[in-house]
Design a protein around this motif. Structure first.
Motif, PDB file in Angstrom:
ATOM      1  N   THR A 172      15.891  60.233  43.331  1.00 19.33           N
ATOM      2  CA  THR A 172      16.860  60.138  44.785  1.00 19.33           C
ATOM      3  C   THR A 172      18.108  59.397  44.482  1.00 19.33           C
ATOM      4  O   THR A 172      17.915  58.191  43.919  1.00 19.33           O
ATOM      5  CB  THR A 172      15.802  59.373  45.763  1.00 19.33           C
ATOM      6  N   GLU A 215      10.690  53.488  42.927  1.00 24.52           N
ATOM      7  CA  GLU A 215      10.820  54.583  43.709  1.00 24.52           C
ATOM      8  C   GLU A 215      11.630  54.338  44.947  1.00 24.52           C
ATOM      9  O   GLU A 215      11.660  53.018  45.213  1.00 24.52           O
ATOM     10  CB  GLU A 215       9.468  55.104  44.450  1.00 24.52           C
ATOM     11  N   LEU A 216      12.039  55.502  45.710  1.00 24.28           N
ATOM     12  CA  LEU A 216      12.745  55.200  47.057  1.00 24.28           C
ATOM     13  C   LEU A 216      12.289  54.336  48.048  1.00 24.28           C
ATOM     14  O   LEU A 216      13.141  53.372  48.218  1.00 24.28           O
ATOM     15  CB  LEU A 216      13.140  56.613  47.726  1.00 24.28           C
ATOM     16  N   ASP A 217      11.055  54.352  48.381  1.00 26.72           N
ATOM     17  CA  ASP A 217      10.374  53.426  49.315  1.00 26.72           C
ATOM     18  C   ASP A 217      10.624  51.958  49.012  1.00 26.72           C
ATOM     19  O   ASP A 217      10.620  51.072  49.951  1.00 26.72           O
ATOM     20  CB  ASP A 217       9.040  54.044  49.740  1.00 26.72           C
ATOM     21  N   PRO A 264      20.941  55.887  51.330  1.00 27.23           N
ATOM     22  CA  PRO A 264      20.503  57.274  50.691  1.00 27.23           C
ATOM     23  C   PRO A 264      21.308  58.634  51.214  1.00 27.23           C
ATOM     24  O   PRO A 264      22.025  58.264  52.204  1.00 27.23           O
ATOM     25  CB  PRO A 264      19.083  57.491  51.074  1.00 27.23           C
ATOM     26  N   ALA A 322      14.983  62.967  56.668  1.00 31.76           N
ATOM     27  CA  ALA A 322      13.573  63.022  56.359  1.00 31.76           C
ATOM     28  C   ALA A 322      12.827  61.763  56.699  1.00 31.76           C
ATOM     29  O   ALA A 322      11.844  61.659  57.170  1.00 31.76           O
ATOM     30  CB  ALA A 322      13.470  63.445  54.886  1.00 31.76           C
ATOM     31  N   MET A 323      13.610  60.494  56.382  1.00 28.46           N
ATOM     32  CA  MET A 323      12.909  59.375  56.575  1.00 28.46           C
ATOM     33  C   MET A 323      12.795  59.024  57.914  1.00 28.46           C
ATOM     34  O   MET A 323      11.796  58.361  58.554  1.00 28.46           O
ATOM     35  CB  MET A 323      13.927  58.181  55.861  1.00 28.46           C
ATOM     36  N   GLU A 336      20.496  63.985  53.906  1.00 30.01           N
ATOM     37  CA  GLU A 336      19.128  64.673  53.993  1.00 30.01           C
ATOM     38  C   GLU A 336      17.960  63.750  53.824  1.00 30.01           C
ATOM     39  O   GLU A 336      16.976  63.785  54.683  1.00 30.01           O
ATOM     40  CB  GLU A 336      18.943  65.496  53.088  1.00 30.01           C
ATOM     41  N   ILE A 337      18.085  62.772  53.096  1.00 36.80           N
ATOM     42  CA  ILE A 337      16.908  61.918  52.998  1.00 36.80           C
ATOM     43  C   ILE A 337      16.709  60.903  54.446  1.00 36.80           C
ATOM     44  O   ILE A 337      15.727  60.632  54.521  1.00 36.80           O
ATOM     45  CB  ILE A 337      17.064  60.863  51.795  1.00 36.80           C
ATOM     46  N   ASP A 383      11.934  58.513  41.392  1.00 35.24           N
ATOM     47  CA  ASP A 383      11.673  59.713  41.985  1.00 35.24           C
ATOM     48  C   ASP A 383      12.723  60.674  42.222  1.00 35.24           C
ATOM     49  O   ASP A 383      12.964  61.677  43.023  1.00 35.24           O
ATOM     50  CB  ASP A 383      11.126  59.787  43.414  1.00 35.24           C
TER      51      ASP A 383
END
Length: 311
Positions: free
Chosen positions: A78, A123-125, A163, A170-171, A166-167, A76
């Motif tokens: 990131t 993906e990141l998660d 990460p 957000a997380m 900003e990520i 995604d």
């Protein structure tokens, strides 16, 4: 003297180049005239001076190797800062000597490229949840390639996944919102269970009260019935006794006397409890009652009224 000294030095050099002591968990690769000849195992070994040469020395112990930190891009798009560590072991000294000019650098570079490829498919998660899958994929790819280098890759471990800031913010906000959501759900479930418990308690209390009232009414009805039965039995017993008394000698006169006494007492009470004097309509009835009572009093027990002359 000088010749003896030279010969002694040559003998020492010859001995040193002839006898080799290989440490435990090490392997030395010997070349004879520039060509691979054999591998020396731990212990005291002999080589031919000036013909054989120990070209490579390898440790057979498990070696940890840090993989430099690098930036990987997830599916995604990131960016992730990833670093890890590899554990490997030399299993074939000959291949480790001639399979690669520098197997350590080769393993490191291959680990970095493989890691970028594996993370790029996730993906990141998922990268945070499936570290074991990432480690297994990297080990599988490295082990397959490192077989030609005489090296066995034992395991790979990701030390850190970082990460961008900003990520991370957000997380953190997402995690906070999720925790608040769970807290609200837990509170609502608690209130729901509380209402259920209160309703259940009230219902059970109402049932218990109604059962108690019903049992009390049953007990009261049974008590009243028992009282009525007792009163009726007592009345019947009294009536039987009165009947028996009437059959006995003088019983009729005793009953008449009692009736006359009650009548006189009733008239006297009526006269005392009212402001106006109550006078019977027929005074001869009162005198008749009194006369009857006096006659009964003068009558002997068990016999008839006296017939003699009054004094």
């Amino acid at each position: 003297m000088e010749i003896a000294l030279i010969l002694l030095v040559l003998a020492v050099v010859f001995i040193m180049r002839t006898f080799k002591i290989v440490p435990q968990q090490h392997a030395w690769v010997v070349e004879r005239l520039g060509r691979f000849d054999r591998t020396l195992t731990p212990g005291l070994k002999l080589v031919v001076p000036f013909v054989d040469r120990v070209a490579y020395k390898h440790s057979l112990k498990e070696v940890p190797l840090d993989v430099p930190s690098q930036v990987c891009i997830t599916r995604d798009n990131t960016q992730l800062q990833v670093d890890g560590i590899i554990y490997f072991q030399v299993t074939d000294p000959m291949r480790a000597s001639y399979g690669s000019s520098n197997y350590v650098v080769a393993i490191t570079q291959l680990a970095q490229t493989t890691l970028r490829s594996v993370i790029g498919k996730m993906e990141l998660d998922r990268t945070f949840e499936e570290r074991d899958a990432i480690n297994s994929a990297v080990v599988s790819a490295l082990d397959e390639a490192a077989a030609n280098w005489g090296v066995k890759v034992l395991r790979y471990e990701i030390k850190d996944l970082t990460p961008p800031a900003e990520i991370l913010r957000a997380m953190q906000a997402q995690i906070t919102a999720e925790r608040e959501k769970r807290a609200l759900i837990a509170a609502s479930e608690g209130r729901k269970q509380e209402q259920i418990n209160i309703a259940t308690g009230e219902r059970e209390a109402s049932i218990a009260r109604s059962e108690g009232e019903r049992q009390a009414e049953i007990n009261q009805a049974q008590g009243q019935a028992a009282a009525i039965i007792a009163v009726s039995e007592a009345s019947a017993q009294a009536i039987r006794q009165i009947a028996e008394a009437l059959q006995a000698p003088g019983g009729a006169q005793a009953v008449q006397l009692q009736v006359a006494e009650k009548a006189v007492a009733a008239f006297s009470q009526l006269a005392q409890k009212n402001n106006a004097m109550i006078v019977p309509a027929n005074l001869s009835e009162v005198s008749g009652l009194i006369g009857s009572a006096m006659t009964l009093l003068q009558t002997p027990r068990g016999g008839s009224a006296a017939t003699g002359d009054r004094p």
